[in-house]
Design a protein around this motif. Structure first.
Motif, PDB file in Angstrom:
ATOM      1  N   ASP A 375       0.806  -1.218   0.000  1.00 49.15           N
ATOM      2  CA  ASP A 375       0.000   0.000   0.000  1.00 49.15           C
ATOM      3  C   ASP A 375       0.842   1.272   0.000  1.00 49.15           C
ATOM      4  O   ASP A 375       0.306   2.367  -0.151  1.00 49.15           O
ATOM      5  CB  ASP A 375      -0.915   0.024   1.226  1.00 49.15           C
ATOM      6  CG  ASP A 375      -2.034  -1.004   1.135  1.00 49.15           C
ATOM      7  OD1 ASP A 375      -2.285  -1.494   0.016  1.00 49.15           O
ATOM      8  OD2 ASP A 375      -2.634  -1.323   2.181  1.00 49.15           O
ATOM      9  N   ASP A 376       2.141   1.113   0.184  1.00 48.72           N
ATOM     10  CA  ASP A 376       3.030   2.276   0.267  1.00 48.72           C
ATOM     11  C   ASP A 376       3.817   2.416  -1.031  1.00 48.72           C
ATOM     12  O   ASP A 376       4.660   1.579  -1.350  1.00 48.72           O
ATOM     13  CB  ASP A 376       3.982   2.099   1.458  1.00 48.72           C
ATOM     14  CG  ASP A 376       4.876   3.307   1.682  1.00 48.72           C
ATOM     15  OD1 ASP A 376       4.872   4.217   0.839  1.00 48.72           O
ATOM     16  OD2 ASP A 376       5.586   3.322   2.707  1.00 48.72           O
ATOM     17  N   CYS A 377       3.554   3.477  -1.781  1.00 49.01           N
ATOM     18  CA  CYS A 377       4.221   3.653  -3.078  1.00 49.01           C
ATOM     19  C   CYS A 377       5.736   3.809  -2.946  1.00 49.01           C
ATOM     20  O   CYS A 377       6.474   3.519  -3.880  1.00 49.01           O
ATOM     21  CB  CYS A 377       3.654   4.879  -3.789  1.00 49.01           C
ATOM     22  SG  CYS A 377       1.938   4.682  -4.316  1.00 49.01           S
ATOM     23  N   SER A 378       6.203   4.271  -1.788  1.00 50.66           N
ATOM     24  CA  SER A 378       7.642   4.474  -1.602  1.00 50.66           C
ATOM     25  C   SER A 378       8.352   3.214  -1.138  1.00 50.66           C
ATOM     26  O   SER A 378       9.578   3.182  -1.042  1.00 50.66           O
ATOM     27  CB  SER A 378       7.896   5.595  -0.594  1.00 50.66           C
ATOM     28  OG  SER A 378       7.443   5.219   0.694  1.00 50.66           O
ATOM     29  N   CYS A 379       7.586   2.156  -0.836  1.00 56.37           N
ATOM     30  CA  CYS A 379       8.175   0.910  -0.347  1.00 56.37           C
ATOM     31  C   CYS A 379       8.548   0.016  -1.522  1.00 56.37           C
ATOM     32  O   CYS A 379       7.710  -0.302  -2.369  1.00 56.37           O
ATOM     33  CB  CYS A 379       7.191   0.180   0.569  1.00 56.37           C
ATOM     34  SG  CYS A 379       7.826  -1.382   1.214  1.00 56.37           S
ATOM     35  N   ASP A 380       9.804  -0.407  -1.564  1.00 59.03           N
ATOM     36  CA  ASP A 380      10.277  -1.291  -2.625  1.00 59.03           C
ATOM     37  C   ASP A 380      10.386  -2.738  -2.182  1.00 59.03           C
ATOM     38  O   ASP A 380      10.565  -3.633  -3.004  1.00 59.03           O
ATOM     39  CB  ASP A 380      11.643  -0.821  -3.135  1.00 59.03           C
ATOM     40  CG  ASP A 380      11.538   0.442  -3.970  1.00 59.03           C
ATOM     41  OD1 ASP A 380      10.809   0.408  -4.970  1.00 59.03           O
ATOM     42  OD2 ASP A 380      12.176   1.449  -3.614  1.00 59.03           O
ATOM     43  N   GLY A 381      10.296  -2.991  -0.896  1.00 57.30           N
ATOM     44  CA  GLY A 381      10.375  -4.359  -0.412  1.00 57.30           C
ATOM     45  C   GLY A 381      10.140  -4.421   1.087  1.00 57.30           C
ATOM     46  O   GLY A 381      10.129  -3.395   1.772  1.00 57.30           O
ATOM     47  N   TYR A 382       9.943  -5.628   1.600  1.00 57.86           N
ATOM     48  CA  TYR A 382       9.757  -5.785   3.038  1.00 57.86           C
ATOM     49  C   TYR A 382      10.435  -7.069   3.495  1.00 57.86           C
ATOM     50  O   TYR A 382      10.723  -7.976   2.718  1.00 57.86           O
ATOM     51  CB  TYR A 382       8.262  -5.821   3.392  1.00 57.86           C
ATOM     52  CG  TYR A 382       7.600  -7.163   3.162  1.00 57.86           C
ATOM     53  CD1 TYR A 382       7.539  -8.127   4.182  1.00 57.86           C
ATOM     54  CD2 TYR A 382       7.036  -7.484   1.934  1.00 57.86           C
ATOM     55  CE1 TYR A 382       6.941  -9.357   3.978  1.00 57.86           C
ATOM     56  CE2 TYR A 382       6.424  -8.711   1.718  1.00 57.86           C
ATOM     57  CZ  TYR A 382       6.381  -9.646   2.742  1.00 57.86           C
ATOM     58  OH  TYR A 382       5.800 -10.871   2.539  1.00 57.86           O
ATOM     59  N   SER A 383      10.673  -7.136   4.794  1.00 58.78           N
ATOM     60  CA  SER A 383      11.173  -8.359   5.426  1.00 58.78           C
ATOM     61  C   SER A 383      10.416  -8.544   6.726  1.00 58.78           C
ATOM     62  O   SER A 383       9.950  -7.576   7.341  1.00 58.78           O
ATOM     63  CB  SER A 383      12.681  -8.268   5.689  1.00 58.78           C
ATOM     64  OG  SER A 383      12.975  -7.203   6.585  1.00 58.78           O
ATOM     65  N   PHE A 384      10.283  -9.795   7.153  1.00 55.10           N
ATOM     66  CA  PHE A 384       9.635 -10.095   8.421  1.00 55.10           C
ATOM     67  C   PHE A 384      10.509 -11.098   9.145  1.00 55.10           C
ATOM     68  O   PHE A 384      10.646 -12.253   8.733  1.00 55.10           O
ATOM     69  CB  PHE A 384       8.226 -10.661   8.196  1.00 55.10           C
ATOM     70  CG  PHE A 384       7.423 -10.741   9.457  1.00 55.10           C
ATOM     71  CD1 PHE A 384       6.816  -9.606   9.965  1.00 55.10           C
ATOM     72  CD2 PHE A 384       7.284 -11.946  10.135  1.00 55.10           C
ATOM     73  CE1 PHE A 384       6.075  -9.663  11.144  1.00 55.10           C
ATOM     74  CE2 PHE A 384       6.550 -12.013  11.316  1.00 55.10           C
ATOM     75  CZ  PHE A 384       5.947 -10.865  11.825  1.00 55.10           C
ATOM     76  N   PHE A 385      11.123 -10.641  10.240  1.00 57.62           N
ATOM     77  CA  PHE A 385      12.095 -11.464  10.940  1.00 57.62           C
ATOM     78  C   PHE A 385      12.031 -11.148  12.428  1.00 57.62           C
ATOM     79  O   PHE A 385      11.991  -9.981  12.831  1.00 57.62           O
ATOM     80  CB  PHE A 385      13.495 -11.186  10.393  1.00 57.62           C
ATOM     81  CG  PHE A 385      14.581 -12.015  11.013  1.00 57.62           C
ATOM     82  CD1 PHE A 385      14.639 -13.380  10.790  1.00 57.62           C
ATOM     83  CD2 PHE A 385      15.540 -11.425  11.818  1.00 57.62           C
ATOM     84  CE1 PHE A 385      15.642 -14.149  11.352  1.00 57.62           C
ATOM     85  CE2 PHE A 385      16.550 -12.190  12.380  1.00 57.62           C
ATOM     86  CZ  PHE A 385      16.593 -13.555  12.153  1.00 57.62           C
ATOM     87  N   LEU A 386      12.012 -12.192  13.263  1.00 60.59           N
ATOM     88  CA  LEU A 386      11.921 -12.040  14.718  1.00 60.59           C
ATOM     89  C   LEU A 386      10.736 -11.157  15.098  1.00 60.59           C
ATOM     90  O   LEU A 386      10.838 -10.263  15.952  1.00 60.59           O
ATOM     91  CB  LEU A 386      13.229 -11.451  15.273  1.00 60.59           C
ATOM     92  CG  LEU A 386      14.484 -12.312  15.095  1.00 60.59           C
ATOM     93  CD1 LEU A 386      15.699 -11.603  15.652  1.00 60.59           C
ATOM     94  CD2 LEU A 386      14.307 -13.673  15.757  1.00 60.59           C
TER      95      LEU A 386
END
Length: 449
Positions: A375-386
Motif C-alpha cells: 500500500d506504500d508507493c515508496s516501499c520497494d520491499g519488506y522483510s519479516f524477521f523475529l
C-alpha cells in the motif's frame, strides 16, 4: 600471487627527445611529451579507452604496455576534444592547460606570479612547479593533488596547518578519469586510513598504526621491497612508503571496483603482481553493484540485477561501472493493488543487511507487513524477521552481496521480499495462481545473519 589487470587506457604517444622540464617559453601539444630524467615516467596528452576526450596525465614509461598505465591526471573533470590545438604551458607563474578555444580549463592556481618558473617531471612520478633554480623548494607538486594512485614517496595524510587532506579517488569508469565513488583517506586523529563510498560510508579500515604496520594489514610486516612509515607531528599527520629497490616499479591503485591494490611490475615476466588488496573480496566493497543488484564473487561479471530488474545504464555496465544499480523492467502502477498478492520465491543467499532500523514496525504480523509495503508507493520491499516488520526502499537496498552457506549452517536467515511486476518473472505455471494482468508480486531474497 595472482596476476591483476590494471586499468588500461588507449593513448596516442610520440617519444620526445627526453627533456624532463617545461620552461616559460615552451608548451606541450599534440603528441609532445616530457620524460623524467631516468625514464621512469612520461607526461603528455592521453585518451581514455574508446572515449573521444583527451587529458593531460602521467604514466609509467618503462612498463611496455600499449596502452600504458596512467598514475595521475590533471584535468580529470574537464576533458578536451583536440590535443593538437590545446596547450599545456606556464602562464603567469602557473602551470595551465588551455583548450581548443585558448581558454584555461585547469591550473595550479598559485597566487604568486613570480618568474622565472619551470615545471619538472621527477623520476618518482612527482610533477613539480619551481620558481627560480631547479634546487628550490617546489611551489606546487602533483604529489599534493593525487588522483587514483598512491605512488612510493608520496604522502597520504592531513595537513594540520592548512586543514587539508590528501585523498585518493577512483576513476568514474575505465574511460572516464573523473572522480568516482570510492576514496582512500586518513581518518583524522586516529592514525589509520579508510576506504569510503561517496566520501561518507566507511567500508574498510586499515586499523591503527602499531609502529610497524596497520593492524588490518599484517602483510606489511612481511619482508619485501617496501618500507612503511607513519609520521605525526604538530604540522601534519601522514602515511608514506618507499621501495628499497629503486629499480622496481610499483604503486598503490584505487581501482574502479573500489579495491585498493598494491602492485609491483615484474620485468622478467612483463606482468603486474599483487602484493595485497583491500578489501580482499570485491563484494566487500560497499554498494559496489548499486540498488536492486546482487554481488556474487563467483560470477562474471560479479554484479547482476535481481529478477525483474535491468541495469540502469547498460553502457556503464559495459565499462564495469555498476554503482548505478538496476531498475524495474516494468514500472509499477501504485494505484493497482491486489488483495492477496502472491510470492515468487527465488532463494538467493546474501549478506549485508542494511543497518538502519528506522524502518522497523514491530507490531505487524507478516500478512499485515506485506500489505503495508504493497500500500506504500515508496516501499520497494519488506522483510519479516523475529516478529519485526521492516520496509525497504532503493536507498537502503544498494548493498546486497552473495555468500555461500552450507546446509548445516547455524546462521539465522530470513527473506527480503522485493516488489516486481509479475510479467517480468519467469516461473512455472503451478507456482502461483495469477488472477489478472495487473497483479504485483514480491521477488524474495534470502538473507543470512
Amino acid at each position: 600471487m595472482g596476476i591483476l589487470l590494471l586499468l588500461c587506457f588507449s593513448l596516442i604517444i610520440s617519444f620526445s627527445s627526453g627533456a624532463d622540464t617545461i620552461y616559460a617559453n615552451q608548451f606541450l601539444s599534440g603528441n609532445q611529451t616530457i620524460i623524467s630524467k631516468d625514464g621512469n615516467f612520461e607526461l603528455g596528452f592521453f585518451k581514455a579507452g574508446n572515449s573521444s576526450n583527451y587529458y593531460i596525465g602521467i604514466w609509467y614509461k618503462k612498463v611496455p604496455f600499449n596502452p600504458p598505465t596512467v598514475v595521475w591526471v590533471a584535468n580529470r573533470e574537464t576533458p578536451i576534444s583536440d590535443r593538437f590545438s590545446s596547450k599545456f604551458k606556464l602562464k603567469d607563474g602557473n602551470l595551465v592547460l588551455l583548450n581548443e578555444s585558448n581558454t584555461p580549463i585547469w591550473s595550479t592556481n598559485m597566487i604568486s606570479t613570480a618568474t622565472p618558473a619551470s615545471v619538472v617531471l621527477h623520476d618518482d612520478g612527482n610533477l613539480v612547479l619551481l620558481y627560480g633554480s631547479s634546487s628550490s623548494t617546489p611551489i606546487w607538486q602533483s604529489f599534493d593533488h593525487p588522483t587514483h594512485t598512491f605512488l612510493p614517496g608520496s604522502k597520504l595524510g592531513y595537513n594540520k596547518r592548512t586543514n587539508t587532506s590528501h585523498v585518493i579517488t577512483s576513476w568514474k569508469n575505465k574511460e572516464d578519469p573523473a572522480a568516482g565513488l570510492f576514496s582512500l583517506e586518513i581518518v583524522q586523529n586516529t592514525k589509520r586510513y579508510a576506504l569510503k563510498w561517496n566520501r561518507s560510508v566507511e567500508y574498510w579500515t586499515s586499523g591503527p598504526w602499531n609502529g610497524r604496520f596497520f593492524s588490518s594489514l599484517p602483510d606489511m610486516a612481511v619482508p619485501y621491497i617496501y618500507n612503511f612509515s607513519y609520521i605525526d607531528n604538530a604540522n601534519e599527520s601522514y602515511f608514506t612508503y618507499w621501495s628499497t629497490n629503486h629499480s622496481v616499479i610499483s604503486g598503490m591503485f584505487l581501482d574502479v571496483s573500489g579495491q585498493m591494490q598494491q602492485q609491483t611490475w615484474k620485468e622478467s615476466s612483463e606482468q603486474w603482481y599483487l602484493f595485497f588488496s583491500t578489501p580482499k573480496l570485491i563484494c566487500d566493497v560497499y554498494a559496489r553493484c548499486g540498488a536492486f543488484s546482487i554481488c556474487n564473487q563467483q560470477t562474471s561479471p560479479f554484479c547482476n540485477c535481481l529478477t525483474g530488474f535491468e541495469p540502469t545504464s547498460q553502457s556503464d555496465w559495459n565499462l564495469s561501472e555498476f554503482s548505478g544499480g538496476c531498475v524495474r523492467k516494468t514500472k509499477l502502477n501504485c494505484r493497482v493493488k491486489e488483495e492477496k498478492p502472491e510470492f515468487i520465491v527465488s532463494f538467493v543467499p546474501v549478506k549485508y543487511l542494511p543497518a538502519s532500523h528506522e524502518n522497523e514496525i514491530p507490531s505487524l504480523d507478516e500478512s499485515a507487513c506485506r500489505r503495508s509495503c504493497l500500500d506504500d508507493c515508496s516501499c520497494d520491499g519488506y522483510s519479516f524477521f523475529l516478529e519485526r516488520c521492516r520496509l525497504w526502499n532503493n536507498e537502503n537496498l544498494n548493498n546486497i552481496s552473495f555468500v555461500f552457506v552450507s546446509d548445516d549452517s547455524t546462521v539465522r536467515k530470513f527473506e527480503l521480499n522485493i516488489k516486481v511486476a509479475s510479467k517480468d518473472i519467469q516461473h512455472p505455471i503451478n507456482d502461483i495462481h495469477k488472477k489478472n494482468d495487473k497483479e504485483w508480486f514480491f521477488s524474495s531474497v534470502l538473507f543470512f545473519l
